[in-house]
Design a protein around this motif. Sequence first.
Motif, PDB file in Angstrom:
ATOM      1  N   THR A  56       0.912  -1.229   0.089  1.00 20.67           N
ATOM      2  CA  THR A  56       0.088  -0.072  -0.169  1.00 20.67           C
ATOM      3  C   THR A  56       0.774   1.243   0.263  1.00 20.67           C
ATOM      4  O   THR A  56       1.874   1.175   0.722  1.00 20.67           O
ATOM      5  CB  THR A  56      -0.948   0.115   1.255  1.00 20.67           C
ATOM      6  OG1 THR A  56      -1.836  -1.074   1.172  1.00 20.67           O
ATOM      7  CG2 THR A  56      -1.736   1.426   1.345  1.00 20.67           C
ATOM      8  N   VAL A  57       0.534   2.073  -0.915  1.00 20.95           N
ATOM      9  CA  VAL A  57       1.428   3.379  -0.913  1.00 20.95           C
ATOM     10  C   VAL A  57       0.134   4.551  -0.486  1.00 20.95           C
ATOM     11  O   VAL A  57      -1.202   4.528  -0.662  1.00 20.95           O
ATOM     12  CB  VAL A  57       1.737   3.678  -2.187  1.00 20.95           C
ATOM     13  CG1 VAL A  57       2.946   2.655  -2.442  1.00 20.95           C
ATOM     14  CG2 VAL A  57       0.740   3.842  -3.276  1.00 20.95           C
ATOM     15  N   VAL A  58       0.629   5.591  -0.056  1.00 18.92           N
ATOM     16  CA  VAL A  58      -0.239   6.837   0.128  1.00 18.92           C
ATOM     17  C   VAL A  58      -0.001   7.890  -0.583  1.00 18.92           C
ATOM     18  O   VAL A  58       0.978   8.226  -1.169  1.00 18.92           O
ATOM     19  CB  VAL A  58       0.319   7.485   1.644  1.00 18.92           C
ATOM     20  CG1 VAL A  58      -0.879   8.634   1.782  1.00 18.92           C
ATOM     21  CG2 VAL A  58      -0.191   6.549   2.661  1.00 18.92           C
ATOM     22  N   ALA A  59      -1.199   8.227  -1.792  1.00 16.62           N
ATOM     23  CA  ALA A  59      -1.105   8.999  -2.494  1.00 16.62           C
ATOM     24  C   ALA A  59      -1.916  10.335  -2.448  1.00 16.62           C
ATOM     25  O   ALA A  59      -2.851  10.302  -1.677  1.00 16.62           O
ATOM     26  CB  ALA A  59      -1.579   8.395  -3.796  1.00 16.62           C
ATOM     27  N   GLY A  60      -1.732  11.360  -3.168  1.00 16.70           N
ATOM     28  CA  GLY A  60      -2.326  12.543  -3.336  1.00 16.70           C
ATOM     29  C   GLY A  60      -3.683  12.267  -4.063  1.00 16.70           C
ATOM     30  O   GLY A  60      -3.746  11.403  -4.870  1.00 16.70           O
ATOM     31  N   ALA A  61      -4.613  13.172  -3.845  1.00 16.73           N
ATOM     32  CA  ALA A  61      -5.971  12.930  -4.689  1.00 16.73           C
ATOM     33  C   ALA A  61      -5.634  13.479  -6.150  1.00 16.73           C
ATOM     34  O   ALA A  61      -5.235  14.790  -6.397  1.00 16.73           O
ATOM     35  CB  ALA A  61      -7.085  13.907  -4.068  1.00 16.73           C
ATOM     36  N   LEU A  62      -5.830  12.824  -7.101  1.00 14.17           N
ATOM     37  CA  LEU A  62      -5.519  13.054  -8.513  1.00 14.17           C
ATOM     38  C   LEU A  62      -6.370  14.436  -8.980  1.00 14.17           C
ATOM     39  O   LEU A  62      -6.031  15.280  -9.509  1.00 14.17           O
ATOM     40  CB  LEU A  62      -5.682  11.873  -9.338  1.00 14.17           C
ATOM     41  CG  LEU A  62      -5.518  12.131 -10.921  1.00 14.17           C
ATOM     42  CD1 LEU A  62      -3.937  12.393 -11.079  1.00 14.17           C
ATOM     43  CD2 LEU A  62      -5.738  10.800 -11.707  1.00 14.17           C
ATOM     44  N   GLY A  63      -7.905  14.145  -8.662  1.00 15.06           N
ATOM     45  CA  GLY A  63      -8.755  15.311  -8.764  1.00 15.06           C
ATOM     46  C   GLY A  63      -8.198  16.559  -8.279  1.00 15.06           C
ATOM     47  O   GLY A  63      -8.841  17.684  -8.850  1.00 15.06           O
ATOM     48  N   GLU A  64      -7.663  16.616  -7.092  1.00 20.41           N
ATOM     49  CA  GLU A  64      -7.070  18.030  -6.724  1.00 20.41           C
ATOM     50  C   GLU A  64      -5.763  18.429  -7.119  1.00 20.41           C
ATOM     51  O   GLU A  64      -5.185  19.383  -6.886  1.00 20.41           O
ATOM     52  CB  GLU A  64      -7.328  17.797  -5.211  1.00 20.41           C
ATOM     53  CG  GLU A  64      -8.525  17.630  -4.520  1.00 20.41           C
ATOM     54  CD  GLU A  64      -8.266  17.292  -2.982  1.00 20.41           C
ATOM     55  OE1 GLU A  64      -7.316  17.290  -2.614  1.00 20.41           O
ATOM     56  OE2 GLU A  64      -9.538  16.693  -2.452  1.00 20.41           O
ATOM     57  N   ALA A  65      -5.162  17.608  -7.992  1.00 19.83           N
ATOM     58  CA  ALA A  65      -3.799  17.909  -8.350  1.00 19.83           C
ATOM     59  C   ALA A  65      -3.873  19.273  -9.343  1.00 19.83           C
ATOM     60  O   ALA A  65      -4.668  19.224 -10.154  1.00 19.83           O
ATOM     61  CB  ALA A  65      -2.976  16.784  -9.287  1.00 19.83           C
ATOM     62  N   ALA A  66      -3.061  20.057  -9.229  1.00 21.83           N
ATOM     63  CA  ALA A  66      -3.098  21.624  -9.818  1.00 21.83           C
ATOM     64  C   ALA A  66      -1.496  21.867  -9.799  1.00 21.83           C
ATOM     65  O   ALA A  66      -0.835  21.344  -9.493  1.00 21.83           O
ATOM     66  CB  ALA A  66      -4.009  22.469  -8.926  1.00 21.83           C
ATOM     67  N   GLY A  67      -1.515  23.130 -10.424  1.00 18.21           N
ATOM     68  CA  GLY A  67      -0.162  23.738 -10.925  1.00 18.21           C
ATOM     69  C   GLY A  67       0.598  22.945 -12.019  1.00 18.21           C
ATOM     70  O   GLY A  67      -0.084  22.231 -12.811  1.00 18.21           O
ATOM     71  N   THR A  68       1.728  23.501 -12.103  1.00 19.23           N
ATOM     72  CA  THR A  68       2.427  23.075 -13.352  1.00 19.23           C
ATOM     73  C   THR A  68       3.015  21.631 -13.228  1.00 19.23           C
ATOM     74  O   THR A  68       3.605  21.454 -12.242  1.00 19.23           O
ATOM     75  CB  THR A  68       3.586  23.973 -13.688  1.00 19.23           C
ATOM     76  OG1 THR A  68       3.024  25.244 -13.953  1.00 19.23           O
ATOM     77  CG2 THR A  68       4.307  23.615 -15.015  1.00 19.23           C
ATOM     78  N   VAL A  69       2.900  20.705 -14.100  1.00 19.17           N
ATOM     79  CA  VAL A  69       3.369  19.440 -14.023  1.00 19.17           C
ATOM     80  C   VAL A  69       4.440  19.232 -15.206  1.00 19.17           C
ATOM     81  O   VAL A  69       4.049  19.557 -16.288  1.00 19.17           O
ATOM     82  CB  VAL A  69       2.378  18.352 -14.255  1.00 19.17           C
ATOM     83  CG1 VAL A  69       3.234  16.990 -14.212  1.00 19.17           C
ATOM     84  CG2 VAL A  69       1.437  18.421 -13.023  1.00 19.17           C
ATOM     85  N   ASP A  70       5.692  18.992 -15.022  1.00 19.88           N
ATOM     86  CA  ASP A  70       6.635  18.587 -15.856  1.00 19.88           C
ATOM     87  C   ASP A  70       6.464  17.620 -16.667  1.00 19.88           C
ATOM     88  O   ASP A  70       6.302  17.434 -17.880  1.00 19.88           O
ATOM     89  CB  ASP A  70       8.166  18.834 -15.501  1.00 19.88           C
ATOM     90  CG  ASP A  70       9.148  18.607 -16.474  1.00 19.88           C
ATOM     91  OD1 ASP A  70       9.773  19.580 -17.081  1.00 19.88           O
ATOM     92  OD2 ASP A  70       9.627  17.528 -16.579  1.00 19.88           O
ATOM     93  N   THR A  71       6.252  16.380 -15.835  1.00 21.20           N
ATOM     94  CA  THR A  71       6.075  15.032 -16.631  1.00 21.20           C
ATOM     95  C   THR A  71       5.089  14.391 -15.846  1.00 21.20           C
ATOM     96  O   THR A  71       5.163  14.262 -14.683  1.00 21.20           O
ATOM     97  CB  THR A  71       7.368  14.354 -16.447  1.00 21.20           C
ATOM     98  OG1 THR A  71       8.462  14.849 -16.827  1.00 21.20           O
ATOM     99  CG2 THR A  71       7.312  12.873 -17.020  1.00 21.20           C
ATOM    100  N   LEU A  72       4.012  14.060 -16.634  1.00 20.96           N
ATOM    101  CA  LEU A  72       2.676  13.452 -16.264  1.00 20.96           C
ATOM    102  C   LEU A  72       3.274  11.945 -16.717  1.00 20.96           C
ATOM    103  O   LEU A  72       3.359  11.624 -17.866  1.00 20.96           O
ATOM    104  CB  LEU A  72       1.502  13.799 -16.811  1.00 20.96           C
ATOM    105  CG  LEU A  72       0.390  12.970 -16.296  1.00 20.96           C
ATOM    106  CD1 LEU A  72       0.074  13.148 -15.003  1.00 20.96           C
ATOM    107  CD2 LEU A  72      -1.053  13.620 -17.078  1.00 20.96           C
ATOM    108  N   LEU A  73       3.435  10.914 -15.719  1.00 21.91           N
ATOM    109  CA  LEU A  73       3.635   9.558 -15.885  1.00 21.91           C
ATOM    110  C   LEU A  73       2.516   8.629 -15.420  1.00 21.91           C
ATOM    111  O   LEU A  73       2.103   8.802 -14.235  1.00 21.91           O
ATOM    112  CB  LEU A  73       4.971   9.204 -15.253  1.00 21.91           C
ATOM    113  CG  LEU A  73       5.659   7.825 -15.775  1.00 21.91           C
ATOM    114  CD1 LEU A  73       7.199   7.977 -15.725  1.00 21.91           C
ATOM    115  CD2 LEU A  73       5.079   6.638 -14.844  1.00 21.91           C
TER     116      LEU A  73
END
Length: 323
Positions: A56-73
């Motif tokens: 199990t990993v702890v992840a941020g909420a994708l729907g709340e991701a904002a701001g500049t992303v250099d690389t989306l993987l």
Amino acid sequence: MQRRILIVVFPGFQLLDMAGPADVFGTADLIVPDGGYAVEVAAPGGGAVSAGNGVTVVAGALGEAAGTVDTLLVAGGLTVPEHVEDRELIADIVRLAAGARRVASVCNGAFLLAEAGLLDHRRVTTHWLSAGELGSRYADVEVDPDPLYIEDGDVWTSAGVLSGVDLALALVARDHGHPLARNVARGLVVYLHRPGGQSQFSTPMRAMTPRSEPLRELQAYIDANPGADLSVPALAARAGMSERHFSRVFTEQTGLSPGRYVERSRADTARRLLEVTGLPLAAVARESGLGTQETLYRVFRRHWRISPGDHRRRFHAKERREP
């Protein structure tokens, strides 16, 4: 300024699809802290997300991701077929990709990019087991099942699982140069920073293991003796068969004709010699059974889409000379 790497995961994702690239970028950041990377992991809904192996990993909420992303993987995993139908996940990928400098996928994460329309009219790759389905499901996507990874404009796709490390190293090399990528590979004890054009398959992986013990022994003989006479007449005589019967049985049991298996075996030998020795190209051609530099070049381009000299210069010779 650090480059923001956002890795998209989901329940049932392949852990190595995330962890491999994350460690590549994280190691690069340790070496070049002022120009490195900041890695984030995001998933639909966020919180605790279980990988396919139960970790199990702890992840941020994708729907709340904002701001500049250099690389989306985007990672892959056995549950990708379920998540292709997740409209909210696909919409978030579309939204974040629109502002990212580049987009990438590991393994069958390519299906999520394709569903988002990001692979249309592009040449891409994925795990060889999924390549046929990807091509048939998305008619506007040109799928090549052979390379480790492919760059097409600002979209990068890679083959299965650990090829995500090769992809991430290539991205680091693009951003900061091959010396840093080699140092990262050395730090992670990765044997070789491999070119994207290198095949997903070594010769043993490309061919089936024969059912017949004499043919298994013959297959091992071919791989161990690239400079021997490996013509069909010589191999048939060694197997105690007529040439016609030998060719038919060998092809049936390995999936490759004798001539094609021999060429691929010799090509793999040449690749290894280029990676671990300083032999001149003419000597590599002789030792691998390919004969001449011209044949070496032609065969190498056909199998790995890179010249023998470029392979050596870019990926291993420098690595061995450096302290």
